[in-house]
Design a protein around this motif. Structure first.
Motif: not given
Ligand code: PLP
Length: 387
Positions: A104-105, A132, A216, A219, A245
């Motif tokens: 996600g990041t 995020h 974003d 989730q 995710k």
């Molecule tokens: C809305 C949102 N954006 C970004 C992320 C980051 O994702 P990741 O943990 O896969 O890097 C998350 C993680 O919980 C999230 O809930």
């Protein structure tokens, strides 16, 4: 030494752990190393939408693992082609291109970088309570001071406006703004759905002022809220829609669905070694196919409404509000949530926090109604006692 002792000894320490070693899962159930069964409303933090031990995805992974696991994006690949085509077809923003990555990041970093690249501007407007991710760009967009402060100075030119306040957003978005980054439903920030007026207003402002809208859906994506993407509830069309995710049935994968306002991307301006690897792509095709075939979006709508109703009927002075969209549900308490999460765990239910005082449920979307009844009963039970 047992599992917990070994992990405690060798883990980096950055996770706040619960004293439970989970070793197996099926559907919405998981088992610990002593064989005890739990109803799983953590759902791998929202990665397990299709359920644990899903045979369709497991078979796709095994077959692909025997065929080809690794391949850089320098070469074309059948599974990658299929997933790119699929994501474009189902994108909520009429995307015409897809960028593939592994988390996600990373998807968020991509949105931020390409918003700057596409506009030639630097400003990024994010929102209070937004989450995020943890890499430096995504962290700069994240609001929670506890996550940010140990790592300052962060990336310059980020600001935070109040969520769901269009007037304040109008002040924040200027002709220096490259991108506006927003969750459709704030997850970590307390399970707070945005309003149609706010979200569509942001889209209009971005178009008016030449900024890119980065949505974003890390989730909220993949049926969680009752649609394939939460954007669809509002007719929201981001220039970048970031997902991860549950995109690949729980395997690490992220993606950005890129809209036509984004300028042509030149080779080598961005990239990732693992992005678009055939194993994750095969898992993703199988997972998305399963979601569509089983109509998990409709199931999330139905079960989400049912569960919200059950929770709203709990008479407890401890509850401030029940809110959410589909099977992304938050119960805001008047107290800190951790002791209640521990009490639930002792009684066989795993749930998440969202901030200090919100109990969050992100169960696999294949969960049975009878399990949701048990979860609601157990929440009612643990809330009887002040902790
Ligand atoms: C809305 C949102 N954006 C970004 C992320 C980051 O994702 P990741 O943990 O896969 O890097 C998350 C993680 O919980 C999230 O809930």
């Amino acid at each position: 030494m047992n599992i917990i002792d070994i992990e405690s000894k060798y883990t980096s320490g950055v996770s706040s752990k619960r004293p439970l070693a989970i070793v197996r899962g099926k559907g919405a159930h998981v088992w610990d190393d002593s064989g005890r069964e739990y109803i799983d409303c953590v759902g791998g933090q929202g990665t397990a939408n299709i359920g644990h031990g899903n045979a369709v995805v497991a078979d796709a992974i095994v077959e692909q693992a025997r065929t080809l696991i690794s391949l850089t994006e320098v070469f074309y690949n059948d599974k990658r082609a299929a997933v790119e085509e699929k994501l474009v077809q189902i994108s909520p923003n009429h995307a015409n291109r897809v960028y593939l990555c592994s988390s996600g990041t990373e998807a968020i970093e991509t949105g931020i970088k390409l918003a700057r690249y596409s506009t030639g501007r630097t400003g990024i407007v994010a929102f209070m309570r937004g989450f995020h991710g943890r890499t430096m760009g995504a962290l700069s967009a994240t609001w929670e001071p506890k996550y940010r402060e140990p790592f300052v100075p962060l990336v310059p030119d980020f600001s935070h406006a109040p969520y769901d306040n269009l007037d304040k957003a109008r002040e924040a978005i200027t002709d220096k703004t490259a991108g506006v980054i927003v969750e459709v439903v704030q997850g970590e920030g307390g399970v707070r759905p945005g309003s149609q007026e706010f979200l569509r207003g942001l889209q209009d402002l971005c178009r008016e002022r030449g900024a890119m809208l980065i949505v974003d859906e890390v989730q909220t994506g993949f049926c969680r809220t009752g649609k394939m993407f939460a954007s669809e509830h509002f007719g929201l069309e981001g220039d970048f829609v970031c997902v991860a995710k549950s995109i690949a049935g729980g395997l690490p994968m992220g993606a950005v669905m890129i809209g036509e306002r984004v300028k042509k991307l030149e080779p080598m301006i961005h990239g990732s070694t693992f992005g678009g690897n055939p194993l994750a792509c095969a898992a993703s095709i199988a997972a998305i196919g399963y979601m569509e075939q089983e109509n998990l979006a409709a199931r999330a709508t139905e079960l989400g409404a049912y569960m919200k109703g059950r929770l709203e009927r709990i008479e407890s002075p401890m509850i401030r509000e029940v809110r959410g969209l589909g099977l992304m549900i938050g119960v805001e308490l008047k107290q800190k949530v951790t002791p209640y999460l521990m009490a639930l765990m002792e009684r066989g239910v795993l749930a998440l926090p969202a901030g200090l005082n919100v109990l969050r449920l992100l169960p696999p979307l294949v969960i049975e109604k009878s399990d949701l009844d048990i979860v609601a009963d157990e929440i009612e039970y643990v809330l009887q006692e002040e902790k």
